[in-house]
Write a protein that holds these residues in place. Structure first.
Motif, PDB file in Angstrom:
ATOM      1  N   TYR A  92      -1.445   3.055  -2.070  1.00 14.80           N
ATOM      2  CA  TYR A  92      -1.543   2.892  -3.737  1.00 14.80           C
ATOM      3  C   TYR A  92      -1.438   4.099  -4.319  1.00 14.80           C
ATOM      4  O   TYR A  92      -2.085   4.261  -5.484  1.00 14.80           O
ATOM      5  CB  TYR A  92      -2.667   2.059  -4.041  1.00 14.80           C
ATOM      6  N   GLY A  93      -0.487   5.219  -4.105  1.00 15.40           N
ATOM      7  CA  GLY A  93      -0.387   6.363  -4.532  1.00 15.40           C
ATOM      8  C   GLY A  93       1.029   6.354  -4.849  1.00 15.40           C
ATOM      9  O   GLY A  93       1.347   5.987  -5.801  1.00 15.40           O
ATOM     10  N   ALA A 123       0.674  -1.252   0.020  1.00 15.74           N
ATOM     11  CA  ALA A 123      -0.010  -0.007   0.121  1.00 15.74           C
ATOM     12  C   ALA A 123       0.634   1.326   0.082  1.00 15.74           C
ATOM     13  O   ALA A 123       0.469   2.218  -0.435  1.00 15.74           O
ATOM     14  CB  ALA A 123      -0.914  -0.059   1.243  1.00 15.74           C
ATOM     15  N   ASN A 124       2.032   1.335   0.544  1.00 16.38           N
ATOM     16  CA  ASN A 124       2.779   2.408   0.749  1.00 16.38           C
ATOM     17  C   ASN A 124       4.211   1.990   1.185  1.00 16.38           C
ATOM     18  O   ASN A 124       4.357   1.432   2.644  1.00 16.38           O
ATOM     19  CB  ASN A 124       2.265   3.528   1.581  1.00 16.38           C
ATOM     20  N   ALA A 125       5.224   1.929   0.360  1.00 13.14           N
ATOM     21  CA  ALA A 125       6.825   1.469   0.828  1.00 13.14           C
ATOM     22  C   ALA A 125       7.543   2.525   1.066  1.00 13.14           C
ATOM     23  O   ALA A 125       8.847   2.494   1.081  1.00 13.14           O
ATOM     24  CB  ALA A 125       7.146   0.364  -0.164  1.00 13.14           C
ATOM     25  N   ASN A 126       7.021   3.723   1.387  1.00  7.28           N
ATOM     26  CA  ASN A 126       7.828   4.891   1.765  1.00  7.28           C
ATOM     27  C   ASN A 126       8.795   4.500   3.008  1.00  7.28           C
ATOM     28  O   ASN A 126       8.070   4.178   3.990  1.00  7.28           O
ATOM     29  CB  ASN A 126       7.136   5.976   1.840  1.00  7.28           C
ATOM     30  N   ARG A 127      10.103   4.707   3.046  1.00  9.16           N
ATOM     31  CA  ARG A 127      10.878   4.168   4.194  1.00  9.16           C
ATOM     32  C   ARG A 127      10.419   4.968   5.542  1.00  9.16           C
ATOM     33  O   ARG A 127      10.417   4.198   6.413  1.00  9.16           O
ATOM     34  CB  ARG A 127      12.291   4.392   3.771  1.00  9.16           C
ATOM     35  N   ILE A 143      -1.863   6.687 -10.053  1.00 16.25           N
ATOM     36  CA  ILE A 143      -2.641   6.127 -11.035  1.00 16.25           C
ATOM     37  C   ILE A 143      -4.046   5.686 -10.818  1.00 16.25           C
ATOM     38  O   ILE A 143      -4.729   5.127 -11.764  1.00 16.25           O
ATOM     39  CB  ILE A 143      -1.471   4.953 -11.598  1.00 16.25           C
ATOM     40  N   ARG A 144      -4.426   5.745  -9.530  1.00 20.39           N
ATOM     41  CA  ARG A 144      -5.622   5.106  -9.314  1.00 20.39           C
ATOM     42  C   ARG A 144      -7.029   5.752  -9.953  1.00 20.39           C
ATOM     43  O   ARG A 144      -7.705   4.703 -10.507  1.00 20.39           O
ATOM     44  CB  ARG A 144      -6.064   5.282  -7.594  1.00 20.39           C
TER      45      ARG A 144
END
Ligand code: PLP
Length: 387
Positions: free
Chosen positions: A361-362, A49-53, A302-303
């Motif tokens: 998912y952004g 969903a969001n892999a920002n560290r 892209i959603r």
């Protein structure tokens, strides 16, 4: 609620960028912990969903586990502080090297999605003289009632084992000495807000468990993620209904005494804390149909193009008369449209718009299509340190 003042000095920061309200993230995590803890449930954050560290580091500091769908996600989760003993690894197409990485990282368990995959995990575990813990992902054939692209638990979806495949798995399992089947896994889709769907999933899980396996076969049951958020009224409804979600499973799943329930939530944890901040480049069109062309594109979010998703959009710069606009990006695709015919205070070149509810998912799905830059991220708390 996001305002131009809350962006502060960021007003002069180059756009587009993702803005994360880290206080809201903290409040959401606190609520997840309280609501799941009430029933003794374990939550793994779905990294996809969001892999920002920085976001991952923060989530890990609240003690959640991680749900991964690639070897790189497993590696990143460990780097960001998730305990390998709380990492689960799903996906229909795990490669040998991804399985090896997960075995060598001593993750909690694999969610296996095919009979062949069970054989491969067994072989690779045998080479290391270890026993891999595995849960079988079952396809319960339950309608999620959500967009087709985010429905995963119907028999025509590629995910999980059908009943026939479970029967085949059970036939060969006695020969697979290097795997230990510890449980069952389900995940039927995303952006589900109707609790009846989770009730139906619980009944189907009870039925499959009883029909296919003897009593006391497992102590681990993972019911996946899927809880939806309010994209229409994010400001009045910033924290999803975790209480309704967990209590639905608590009331409807029939458990044996040693069984522990796990979840893997993604969207509901991170969606509302993220906004995509973008500047209006041009206003164009006929008197009947106005376009606000912004400097963010479908490569940044892209959603709407992929899922027909609609996000609330606010004009942070204007209190003018309400007019109607299509908000579109610069990418050379007609699908590069964030919203059609929405009311906005009169838009001018240079105005700052916020596209809300973009934390899930952004950023993670952004790309360099049209050779555009990958958007960067800014946080409401300057430093996002562990709790
Ligand atoms: N678990 C699995 C296996 C998934 O595929 C997904 C996403 O589709 C999730 C968990 C997270 O779902 P959500 O973001 O809806 O909570």
């Amino acid at each position: 609620m996001i305002t131009i003042e809350s962006l502060g000095k960021l007003e002069s920061t180059p756009t587009p960028f993702y803005f994360y309200d880290t206080n809201l993230l903290d409040q959401t995590l606190q609520r997840v912990k309280e609501s799941s803890g009430r029933y003794g449930f374990e939550v793994h954050y779905a990294i996809k969903a969001n892999a920002n560290r920085k976001i991952l580091t923060r989530i890990a500091s609240f003690g959640l586990g991680a749900d991964c769908v690639s070897g790189n996600e497993v590696e990143l989760a460990i780097k960001c502080g998730f305990d390998p003993k709380k990492i689960v690894f799903a996906g229909v197409g795990k490669t040998d090297s991804e399985i090896e990485l997960a075995l060598d990282s001593s993750i909690f368990c694999f969610h296996s999605e095919s009979v062949q995959e069970l054989i491969v995990i067994n072989q690779l575990a045998a080479q290391r003289s270890i026993i891999a813990k595995v849960a079988l992902r079952l396809n319960p054939d339950v309608k999620a009632g959500t967009h087709a692209h985010i429905t995963t638990g119907m028999i025509e979806n590629k995910f999980g084992l059908s009943v026939d495949e479970v029967i085949e798995a059970k036939r060969i399992l006695p020969s697979l000495k290097n795997i230990n089947i510890i449980g069952l896994h389900f995940h039927i889709g995303s952006q589900i807000t109707n609790m009846e769907v989770f009730k139906t999933l619980s009944s189907k899980a009870n039925q499959l468990k009883n029909e296919l396996f003897p009593k006391n076969s497992f102590n681990y049951i993972n019911m996946g993620g899927g809880l939806g958020i309010d994209y229409t009224r994010p400001n009045s409804n910033p924290i999803p209904d975790f209480e309704g979600y967990f209590s639905t499973f608590n009331q409807n799943l029939v458990l044996e005494s040693n069984q522990k329930i796990h979840f893997e939530l993604g969207r509901s944890i991170v969606a509302q804390c993220g906004s995509l901040i973008t500047k209006v480049t041009y206003v164009k069109g006929s008197s009947k149909h106005q376009f606000a062309v912004v400097d963010a594109g479908m490569n940044d979010l892209i959603r709407p193009a992929l899922y027909d998703a609609s996000h609330s959009i606010v004009n942070l710069s204007s209190n003018g008369n309400i007019l109607t606009y299509d908000v579109v990006g610069p990418v050379c695709e007609s699908a590069d449209c964030f919203a059609k015919e929405i009311p906005l205070p009169q838009v001018q070149r240079g105005d700052i718009l916020a596209i809300l509810s973009c934390g899930a998912y952004g950023e993670v799905m952004s790309s360099r299509y049209n050779m555009r830059e990958i958007p960067y991220a800014v946080y409401s708390q300057e430093k996002l340190e562990p709790a």
